[in-house]
Design a protein around this motif. Sequence first.
Motif, short mmCIF file in Angstrom:
data_model
loop_
_atom_site.label_atom_id
_atom_site.label_comp_id
_atom_site.label_asym_id
_atom_site.label_seq_id
_atom_site.Cartn_x
_atom_site.Cartn_y
_atom_site.Cartn_z
N ARG A 83 0.83 -1.21 0.00
CA ARG A 83 0.00 0.00 0.00
C ARG A 83 0.86 1.26 0.00
N GLU A 84 1.97 1.21 0.74
CA GLU A 84 2.87 2.37 0.80
C GLU A 84 3.46 2.64 -0.58
N GLN A 85 3.89 1.59 -1.27
CA GLN A 85 4.49 1.76 -2.59
C GLN A 85 3.50 2.38 -3.57
N LYS A 86 2.25 1.88 -3.54
CA LYS A 86 1.23 2.44 -4.43
C LYS A 86 0.95 3.90 -4.09
N ALA A 87 0.86 4.20 -2.80
CA ALA A 87 0.58 5.57 -2.39
C ALA A 87 1.74 6.49 -2.76
N ARG A 88 2.97 6.00 -2.61
CA ARG A 88 4.15 6.80 -2.97
C ARG A 88 4.15 7.08 -4.49
N ASP A 89 3.84 6.05 -5.29
CA ASP A 89 3.79 6.22 -6.74
C ASP A 89 2.73 7.25 -7.14
N LYS A 90 1.54 7.17 -6.54
CA LYS A 90 0.48 8.12 -6.85
C LYS A 90 0.91 9.55 -6.49
N TRP A 91 1.49 9.68 -5.29
CA TRP A 91 1.92 11.01 -4.85
C TRP A 91 2.99 11.57 -5.79
N TRP A 92 3.94 10.70 -6.18
CA TRP A 92 5.02 11.16 -7.06
C TRP A 92 4.47 11.55 -8.44
N GLN A 93 3.53 10.76 -8.97
CA GLN A 93 2.91 11.10 -10.24
C GLN A 93 2.19 12.45 -10.15
N CYS A 94 1.55 12.69 -9.03
CA CYS A 94 0.88 13.96 -8.83
C CYS A 94 1.89 15.10 -8.79
N GLN A 95 2.99 14.89 -8.11
CA GLN A 95 4.03 15.92 -8.02
C GLN A 95 4.62 16.23 -9.40
N GLN A 96 4.71 15.21 -10.24
CA GLN A 96 5.27 15.40 -11.57
C GLN A 96 4.23 15.91 -12.57
N GLY A 97 2.97 15.99 -12.15
CA GLY A 97 1.92 16.48 -13.02
C GLY A 97 1.44 15.43 -14.00
N LYS A 98 1.63 14.16 -13.69
CA LYS A 98 1.24 13.10 -14.61
C LYS A 98 -0.14 12.52 -14.30
N LEU A 99 -0.79 13.00 -13.26
CA LEU A 99 -2.14 12.55 -12.96
C LEU A 99 -3.13 13.54 -13.56
N PRO A 100 -4.29 13.06 -13.96
CA PRO A 100 -5.31 14.00 -14.45
C PRO A 100 -5.66 15.01 -13.36
N LYS A 101 -6.05 16.19 -13.75
CA LYS A 101 -6.30 17.26 -12.80
C LYS A 101 -7.41 16.93 -11.82
N LYS A 102 -8.42 16.20 -12.26
CA LYS A 102 -9.55 15.90 -11.38
C LYS A 102 -9.38 14.59 -10.64
N ALA A 103 -8.18 14.05 -10.61
CA ALA A 103 -7.96 12.79 -9.89
C ALA A 103 -8.09 13.05 -8.41
N SER A 104 -8.76 12.17 -7.74
CA SER A 104 -8.90 12.29 -6.30
C SER A 104 -8.90 10.91 -5.70
N ILE A 105 -8.66 10.87 -4.42
CA ILE A 105 -8.65 9.59 -3.72
C ILE A 105 -10.09 9.22 -3.40
#
Length: 169
Positions: A54-76
């Motif tokens: 779970r930590e690895q997945k959460a870290r990946d999501k956070w990093w993608q968000c920091q890099q701007g690679k997640l869609p703008k309306k992505a939410s948990i």
Amino acid sequence: MKYLCLGVLLCMVWVKPVSAGKKQCQPYLDKLRNIQAQQRVGHSNKKAHSLAKREQKARDKWWQCQQGKLPKKASIKKKKKTRSKGSSLANKKMQTPIFDQAYAQSASLTNHVVIRGEFSGQKQQDWLDYFQPLEQCLKPSSTQIFAFCLEDRRKQRQQFVQNYQKRED
């Protein structure tokens, strides 16, 4: 944006990677920190592996968000609790009150609790002075010991009643 111009005709543009605002990525960071806090608490080996994934997945999501690679309306999204047919019946039973409110008011049980002993008055106090539970009965470690303790209490009660009647006569 930064510009580097080589001569008059050729200019190159450097663009920083687009990073989403801290506000947008905060839920991902919060989730990551929550999982890390859970990892610091003692738990089983199986739970440790689950938390690591779970930590690895959460870290990946956070990093993608920091890099701007997640869609703008992505939410948990929060998971909805689903119940099986068997558990819903058990939950309904647990939600029903033990006694009816109208009955409680008519019996005047709403303002106080009544605890009754085996006897009443001075006889109850004499019983409390008489009864001596065995040391192993203070915290029984098995059902056999518990049954033995109940039987011992019954025998002591029986002896107390006989002795008390003789004393009254």
